[in-house]
Design a protein around this motif. Structure first.
Motif, PDB file in Angstrom:
ATOM      1  N   LYS A   1      -9.390  -1.820  17.495  1.00  0.00           N
ATOM      2  CA  LYS A   1      -9.113  -0.743  16.537  1.00  0.00           C
ATOM      3  C   LYS A   1      -7.731  -0.121  16.788  1.00  0.00           C
ATOM      4  O   LYS A   1      -7.555   1.098  16.849  1.00  0.00           O
ATOM      5  CB  LYS A   1     -10.213   0.317  16.586  1.00  0.00           C
ATOM      6  CG  LYS A   1     -11.586  -0.219  16.190  1.00  0.00           C
ATOM      7  CD  LYS A   1     -12.645   0.848  16.241  1.00  0.00           C
ATOM      8  CE  LYS A   1     -13.957   0.371  15.634  1.00  0.00           C
ATOM      9  NZ  LYS A   1     -14.506  -0.815  16.284  1.00  0.00           N
ATOM     10  N   THR A   2      -6.758  -1.004  16.932  1.00  0.00           N
ATOM     11  CA  THR A   2      -5.389  -0.583  17.227  1.00  0.00           C
ATOM     12  C   THR A   2      -4.704  -0.130  15.958  1.00  0.00           C
ATOM     13  O   THR A   2      -4.792  -0.786  14.921  1.00  0.00           O
ATOM     14  CB  THR A   2      -4.595  -1.746  17.858  1.00  0.00           C
ATOM     15  OG1 THR A   2      -5.390  -2.370  18.870  1.00  0.00           O
ATOM     16  CG2 THR A   2      -3.308  -1.247  18.472  1.00  0.00           C
ATOM     17  N   SER A   3      -4.000   0.988  16.015  1.00  0.00           N
ATOM     18  CA  SER A   3      -3.283   1.499  14.850  1.00  0.00           C
ATOM     19  C   SER A   3      -2.123   0.567  14.500  1.00  0.00           C
ATOM     20  O   SER A   3      -1.632  -0.177  15.360  1.00  0.00           O
ATOM     21  CB  SER A   3      -2.733   2.898  15.137  1.00  0.00           C
ATOM     22  OG  SER A   3      -1.671   2.834  16.062  1.00  0.00           O
ATOM     23  N   PRO A   4      -1.642   0.589  13.246  1.00  0.00           N
ATOM     24  CA  PRO A   4      -0.511  -0.270  12.867  1.00  0.00           C
ATOM     25  C   PRO A   4       0.712  -0.068  13.759  1.00  0.00           C
ATOM     26  O   PRO A   4       1.386  -1.024  14.118  1.00  0.00           O
ATOM     27  CB  PRO A   4      -0.221   0.171  11.420  1.00  0.00           C
ATOM     28  CG  PRO A   4      -1.522   0.658  10.911  1.00  0.00           C
ATOM     29  CD  PRO A   4      -2.190   1.310  12.080  1.00  0.00           C
TER      30      PRO A   4
ATOM     31  N   GLY B   1       3.380  16.175   8.194  1.00  0.00           N
ATOM     32  CA  GLY B   1       4.001  15.936   6.896  1.00  0.00           C
ATOM     33  C   GLY B   1       3.251  14.972   6.007  1.00  0.00           C
ATOM     34  O   GLY B   1       3.840  14.343   5.122  1.00  0.00           O
ATOM     35  N   VAL B   2       1.921  14.871   6.192  1.00  0.00           N
ATOM     36  CA  VAL B   2       1.104  13.936   5.411  1.00  0.00           C
ATOM     37  C   VAL B   2      -0.010  14.711   4.708  1.00  0.00           C
ATOM     38  O   VAL B   2      -0.651  15.570   5.316  1.00  0.00           O
ATOM     39  CB  VAL B   2       0.497  12.847   6.324  1.00  0.00           C
ATOM     40  CG1 VAL B   2      -0.385  11.900   5.526  1.00  0.00           C
ATOM     41  CG2 VAL B   2       1.605  12.068   7.025  1.00  0.00           C
TER      42      VAL B   2
ATOM     43  N   TYR C   1      -9.599   6.944  10.429  1.00  0.00           N
ATOM     44  CA  TYR C   1      -8.870   6.800   9.160  1.00  0.00           C
ATOM     45  C   TYR C   1      -7.544   6.126   9.459  1.00  0.00           C
ATOM     46  O   TYR C   1      -6.927   6.384  10.496  1.00  0.00           O
ATOM     47  CB  TYR C   1      -8.613   8.156   8.505  1.00  0.00           C
ATOM     48  CG  TYR C   1      -7.709   8.071   7.294  1.00  0.00           C
ATOM     49  CD1 TYR C   1      -8.177   7.540   6.098  1.00  0.00           C
ATOM     50  CD2 TYR C   1      -6.388   8.490   7.369  1.00  0.00           C
ATOM     51  CE1 TYR C   1      -7.341   7.436   4.994  1.00  0.00           C
ATOM     52  CE2 TYR C   1      -5.549   8.397   6.271  1.00  0.00           C
ATOM     53  CZ  TYR C   1      -6.027   7.868   5.086  1.00  0.00           C
ATOM     54  OH  TYR C   1      -5.201   7.757   3.996  1.00  0.00           O
ATOM     55  N   GLU C   2      -7.104   5.295   8.533  1.00  0.00           N
ATOM     56  CA  GLU C   2      -5.836   4.597   8.745  1.00  0.00           C
ATOM     57  C   GLU C   2      -5.174   4.323   7.411  1.00  0.00           C
ATOM     58  O   GLU C   2      -5.824   3.923   6.437  1.00  0.00           O
ATOM     59  CB  GLU C   2      -6.088   3.287   9.488  1.00  0.00           C
ATOM     60  CG  GLU C   2      -4.841   2.617   9.980  1.00  0.00           C
ATOM     61  CD  GLU C   2      -5.156   1.505  10.972  1.00  0.00           C
ATOM     62  OE1 GLU C   2      -4.391   1.354  11.924  1.00  0.00           O
ATOM     63  OE2 GLU C   2      -6.163   0.801  10.779  1.00  0.00           O
ATOM     64  N   SER C   3      -3.888   4.580   7.350  1.00  0.00           N
ATOM     65  CA  SER C   3      -3.084   4.238   6.186  1.00  0.00           C
ATOM     66  C   SER C   3      -1.743   3.733   6.688  1.00  0.00           C
ATOM     67  O   SER C   3      -1.505   3.661   7.902  1.00  0.00           O
ATOM     68  CB  SER C   3      -2.879   5.466   5.287  1.00  0.00           C
ATOM     69  OG  SER C   3      -2.006   6.393   5.908  1.00  0.00           O
ATOM     70  N   SER C   4      -0.855   3.384   5.773  1.00  0.00           N
ATOM     71  CA  SER C   4       0.472   2.919   6.196  1.00  0.00           C
ATOM     72  C   SER C   4       1.264   4.041   6.858  1.00  0.00           C
ATOM     73  O   SER C   4       2.199   3.791   7.607  1.00  0.00           O
ATOM     74  CB  SER C   4       1.244   2.401   4.987  1.00  0.00           C
ATOM     75  OG  SER C   4       1.419   3.443   4.040  1.00  0.00           O
ATOM     76  N   GLU C   5       0.860   5.299   6.601  1.00  0.00           N
ATOM     77  CA  GLU C   5       1.643   6.444   7.057  1.00  0.00           C
ATOM     78  C   GLU C   5       1.074   7.114   8.302  1.00  0.00           C
ATOM     79  O   GLU C   5       1.826   7.649   9.118  1.00  0.00           O
ATOM     80  CB  GLU C   5       1.723   7.471   5.922  1.00  0.00           C
ATOM     81  CG  GLU C   5       2.878   8.411   6.026  1.00  0.00           C
ATOM     82  CD  GLU C   5       3.109   9.179   4.734  1.00  0.00           C
ATOM     83  OE1 GLU C   5       4.131   9.859   4.646  1.00  0.00           O
ATOM     84  OE2 GLU C   5       2.264   9.128   3.834  1.00  0.00           O
ATOM     85  N   ILE C   6      -0.254   7.072   8.456  1.00  0.00           N
ATOM     86  CA  ILE C   6      -0.865   7.834   9.542  1.00  0.00           C
ATOM     87  C   ILE C   6      -2.153   7.171   9.990  1.00  0.00           C
ATOM     88  O   ILE C   6      -2.797   6.454   9.205  1.00  0.00           O
ATOM     89  CB  ILE C   6      -1.140   9.284   9.078  1.00  0.00           C
ATOM     90  CG1 ILE C   6      -1.252  10.239  10.281  1.00  0.00           C
ATOM     91  CG2 ILE C   6      -2.364   9.381   8.186  1.00  0.00           C
ATOM     92  CD1 ILE C   6      -1.132  11.697   9.908  1.00  0.00           C
TER      93      ILE C   6
ATOM     94  N   GLY D   1       0.783  -1.221   0.000  1.00  0.00           N
ATOM     95  CA  GLY D   1       0.000   0.000   0.000  1.00  0.00           C
ATOM     96  C   GLY D   1       0.819   1.277   0.000  1.00  0.00           C
ATOM     97  O   GLY D   1       0.253   2.373   0.027  1.00  0.00           O
ATOM     98  N   VAL D   2       2.144   1.188  -0.041  1.00  0.00           N
ATOM     99  CA  VAL D   2       2.984   2.380  -0.017  1.00  0.00           C
ATOM    100  C   VAL D   2       3.696   2.511  -1.357  1.00  0.00           C
ATOM    101  O   VAL D   2       4.326   1.569  -1.821  1.00  0.00           O
ATOM    102  CB  VAL D   2       4.030   2.296   1.124  1.00  0.00           C
ATOM    103  CG1 VAL D   2       4.862   3.569   1.183  1.00  0.00           C
ATOM    104  CG2 VAL D   2       3.347   2.035   2.459  1.00  0.00           C
TER     105      VAL D   2
END
Length: 471
Positions: free
Chosen positions: A417-420, A279-280, A304-309, A98-99
């Motif tokens: 619902k834990t973040s990466p 910075g996102v 919201y969740e992505s590989s970065e934030i 995903g990055v």
């Protein structure tokens, strides 16, 4: 061409990028922009006392050419007695799921720059972004659905990162290099339009300039007006509501939900500014999705969740908040594990990976009764003849028995619902090779769980307590 050097000095002073005596770490690629920046800084240190350092990241994507870039920067800086460091990172192995390559390379580069800046005692990190980079960034954000915050483009100063060339176009930098007789190296991959920025630079902008010759000046002007407008909006919001947010460390922003969740426009603005602060980039589609989820009425929810934030709604103490947090790149997380020998009744341990300081001690039943619901404690019946325990992060296939059923730790983390980033920080307590406790409450606002075989059932048992002393 002396005009460029004068403008360089004025830009630094106008935006207060540097103070006399500071240590500056220059990020150098060997290309036109970075070599012009290095020369300008070398000249500037004769007028303003500075200590310069150089850094180059070898992407190892172009074989011998990558090695020549590395040697070129090293030899250039050696002429001026500037300490230099090169790190090598093999990007040919691919990127995390995903990055994009561009995002992944940028994240790794900044991660390594920050590490070296800390080691070298650098006050500022200087990158060689120029005016054309701002134009490309703004256009890419427009195509991706930005709001007004994204139109502000690249900032001259963010945290300790400075960008002293933002006032100069690529053409001006090229002319300066020729005038000064400075060498540089071309990266052949800059002509490959498979990367989004290259496509915008090589195909989109030249095509648009045929019809709109002043395109670059117009977009740059738009970015300056947008930045001023956003700054004014910030001031008006702060005057009415107080601070937009509070920072916790470098990568976390906490927003008081009750201030902004009643008004979509307010929330959009504050969230887009928070993303930018980390910075996102956040498109309006992302903000609309977050807005919908804030209205569900649930106290704890991933917005919201992505590989970065990651962005989540939760409680901070008893206050409803929205936490915007930059995720740790997957390659730097890794496994961590601490074996704790129970040779004392009271033990303190610092664990840098999850960012915790814990206390392990023998507890009486009275202490258990007072604190057993406290998220900062976990109590287990360790049984007899236990010489040590292990605290570690999760491993593939981990299970804990709860209510008579083996539950996958991975599923528990998803349910919470834990973040990466936090998934790799949540501690597990292991006794005799069995998971005795699952402790998300040490990291986030969630309940800890004790495995069936280790529950404290009454007085007279050997109760082992683990307490969070600091985060």
């Amino acid at each position: 061409m002396e005009d460029i050097y004068v403008r360089f000095k004025e830009y630094i002073r106008e935006h207060r990028l540097l103070k006399s005596g500071e240590v500056v770490l220059m990020s150098l690629s060997a290309g036109k922009d970075s070599m012009a920046m290095a020369d300008l800084f070398i000249r500037y240190r004769d007028e303003c006392p500075l200590e310069l350092r150089g850094f180059h990241l070898n992407h190892m994507m172009r074989g011998d050419e990558s090695l020549r870039d590395e040697s070129f920067v090293k030899e250039f800086l050696e002429q001026y007695g500037i300490p230099f460091r090169c790190d090598r990172f093999d990007f040919s192995a691919g990127t995390p799921g995903g990055v994009s390559f561009e995002d992944y390379a940028r994240r790794v580069r900044y991660e390594k720059l920050r590490d070296y800046a800390t080691a070298a005692g650098a006050d500022k990190i200087a990158t060689a972004h120029n005016r054309d980079d701002t134009v490309e960034t703004v256009l890419m954000r427009i195509f991706q659905g930005t709001g007004i915050s994204g139109l502000g483009g690249i900032r001259p100063l963010r945290d300790n990162i400075i960008r002293p060339l933002l006032d100069f176009s690529s053409r001006e930098i090229y002319t300066y290099l020729q005038f000064r007789g400075l060498p540089w190296r071309e990266d052949a991959s800059n002509g490959e339009n498979v990367y989004l920025r290259n496509y915008v630079r090589n195909a989109v902008i030249p095509g648009m300039e045929d019809r709109f010759p002043r395109l670059r000046d117009s977009v740059h002007s738009l970015s300056l007006v947008a930045a001023d407008t956003v700054s004014l909006i910030d001031e008006l919001i702060i005057a009415k509501y107080g601070d937009l947010w509070r920072r916790e460390g470098e990568g976390r922003i906490i927003i008081e939900a009750e201030r902004y969740c009643h008004d979509r426009r307010l929330l959009f603005h504050v969230l887009s500014r928070a993303f930018g602060e980390l910075g996102v980039f956040s498109g309006t589609g992302i903000l609309r999705e977050i807005w919908k989820r804030t209205g569900t009425g649930r106290t704890h929810e991933i917005l919201y969740e992505s590989s970065e934030i990651s962005t989540r709604k939760t409680l901070h103490g008893s206050m409803p908040v929205i936490i915007v947090e930059k995720n740790t790149p997957p390659e730097v997380t890794g496994d961590w594990e601490y074996r704790i020998t129970l040779d004392r009744d009271d033990i303190l341990l610092d664990m840098p990976e999850p960012g915790l300081r814990i206390r392990v001690f023998s507890a009486g039943y009275d202490v258990f009764q007072v604190h057993y619901r406290d998220k900062g404690f976990i109590f287990v019946d360790a049984g007899d003849n236990v010489d040590y325990i292990v605290i570690r992060n999760r491993r593939h296939g981990d299970r804990i028995r709860l209510g008579g059923t083996p539950r996958r730790v991975k599923k528990l983390l998803i349910d919470n619902k834990t973040s990466p980033r936090d998934k790799e920080r949540v501690p597990l307590l292991v006794i005799r090779s069995e998971i005795a406790a699952f402790m998300p409450g040490f990291i986030m606002d969630s309940m800890n769980r004790t495995g069936d075989s280790f529950k404290v059932s009454g007085e007279g048992k050997k109760i082992l307590a683990i307490q969070v002393m600091g985060k």
